[in-house]
Design an enzyme around this catalytic site. Structure first.
Site, short mmCIF file in Angstrom:
data_model
loop_
_atom_site.label_atom_id
_atom_site.label_comp_id
_atom_site.label_asym_id
_atom_site.label_seq_id
_atom_site.Cartn_x
_atom_site.Cartn_y
_atom_site.Cartn_z
N LYS A 13 1.00 -1.14 -0.13
CA LYS A 13 0.12 0.07 0.00
C LYS A 13 0.69 1.15 0.04
O LYS A 13 0.63 2.36 -0.75
CB LYS A 13 -1.01 -0.01 1.16
N ARG A 88 -9.31 1.07 9.12
CA ARG A 88 -8.70 -0.31 9.53
C ARG A 88 -9.87 -1.17 10.39
O ARG A 88 -9.70 -2.28 10.45
CB ARG A 88 -7.67 -0.59 10.29
N ARG A 122 11.72 -6.63 5.51
CA ARG A 122 11.67 -5.43 5.08
C ARG A 122 12.29 -4.52 5.81
O ARG A 122 12.52 -4.59 7.24
CB ARG A 122 9.92 -4.83 5.30
N ARG A 153 11.47 -2.06 11.25
CA ARG A 153 10.37 -1.93 12.26
C ARG A 153 10.11 -2.99 13.24
O ARG A 153 10.39 -4.03 13.28
CB ARG A 153 9.24 -1.67 11.50
N ARG A 164 -0.23 -9.16 13.19
CA ARG A 164 -0.87 -8.35 12.60
C ARG A 164 -1.63 -8.83 11.65
O ARG A 164 -2.51 -8.19 10.96
CB ARG A 164 0.48 -7.32 11.83
P1 AMP Z 1 1.05 0.59 9.05
O1 AMP Z 1 2.39 1.38 8.63
O2 AMP Z 1 0.03 1.12 8.11
O3 AMP Z 1 1.35 -0.92 8.54
O4 AMP Z 1 0.72 0.98 10.36
C1 AMP Z 1 1.51 0.67 11.54
C2 AMP Z 1 0.85 0.22 12.72
O5 AMP Z 1 0.28 1.66 13.08
C3 AMP Z 1 -0.21 -0.67 12.70
O6 AMP Z 1 0.03 -1.87 12.92
C4 AMP Z 1 -1.39 -0.02 13.83
O7 AMP Z 1 -0.74 -0.59 15.21
C5 AMP Z 1 -1.01 1.30 13.77
N1 AMP Z 1 -2.10 1.89 12.91
C6 AMP Z 1 -1.91 2.42 11.45
N2 AMP Z 1 -3.13 2.90 11.09
C7 AMP Z 1 -3.92 2.40 11.98
C8 AMP Z 1 -5.35 2.70 11.89
N3 AMP Z 1 -6.11 3.14 10.82
N4 AMP Z 1 -6.04 2.20 12.93
C9 AMP Z 1 -5.38 1.72 14.02
N5 AMP Z 1 -3.99 1.63 14.17
C10 AMP Z 1 -3.40 2.07 12.92
#
Ligand code: AMP
Length: 209
Positions: A13, A88, A122, A153, A164
């Site tokens: 994404k 989400r 990654r 990360r 996740r």
């Molecule tokens: P990402 O970089 O999009 O994979 O997001 C990393 C982490 O941020 C996720 O595993 C969640 O813990 C948190 N996070 C990001 N976007 C959201 C969202 N829309 N709702 C809740 N937690 C989020």
């Protein structure tokens, strides 16, 4: 055009949002990047989010909804945007409906096994958000774009990745049906070369590459 990128962690994404945003000259709104920046800066939101993120859990809806609402009210979102990583959960999508009009939802689909491999290999740049895979880095440890040190990360470590994916299937996947019922969902195969995925998304959006 107001677009949502939906898909499991590691589906691409972020990479695709970056490319499509630059093709359309619209901002990429990555809630993950916003939260990681807040964590790095040690803000109140960052401190609140850290324990959820490190455990591979979602941060509470009310925290993230307010952040997105505020961000979409900024001037640069007037011409459109891509939401990358939001919504989400169904409550987030319902809240979004009260302050935004979404034109299209791109679902990037990829098998879990491929995702585990992508995520655990990654490496990311915390400064500009660029992502790499160890298989392509060789000895290199810095970002090609800005020269910053690359990191793994915390939530890309193996145990957290599985968590996740579980969270995605239980809490986020119901959004596929949510947007399908609204007639907004467009599916794109995320298990292809980066350029091919980008081309498929542009075609779906009716934009000439
Ligand atoms: P990402 O970089 O999009 O994979 O997001 C990393 C982490 O941020 C996720 O595993 C969640 O813990 C948190 N996070 C990001 N976007 C959201 C969202 N829309 N709702 C809740 N937690 C989020």
């Amino acid at each position: 055009m107001n677009i949502i990128f939906l898909g499991p962690p590691g589906a691409g994404k972020g990479t695709q949002a970056q490319r499509i945003c630059s093709a359309l000259s619209i901002p990429q709104i990555s809630t993950g990047d916003i939260l990681r920046r807040a964590m790095k800066e040690g803000t109140e939101t960052g401190l609140k989010a850290k324990k959820f993120i490190d455990a591979g859990q979602l941060v509470p809806d009310e925290v993230i909804i307010d952040i997105v609402k505020e961000r979409l009210a900024q001037d640069d979102c007037g011409k459109g945007y891509i939401l990358d990583g939001f919504p989400r959960t169904v409550p987030q999508a319902e809240a979004l409906d009260t302050f935004a009009k979404i034109d299209c939802v791109i679902e990037l689909s990829v098998d879990d096994q491929v995702l585990v491999n992508r995520l655990s290999g990654r490496r990311v740049c915390l400064k500009c958000g660029a992502t790499y895979h160890v298989s392509m880095l060789g000895e290199k440890t810095t970002c090609d774009v800005c020269g910053e040190e690359l990191i793994q990360r915390e939530d890309d470590k193996a145990e957290t990745v599985l968590n996740r994916l579980k969270v995605y299937h239980t809490q986020t996947a119901p959004l596929i049906g949510y947007y399908e019922r609204k007639g907004l969902l467009r599916k794109v195969d995320g298990d292809q070369e980066v350029d091919a995925i980008c081309g498929a998304i542009l075609k779906t959006l009716g934009v000439r590459a």
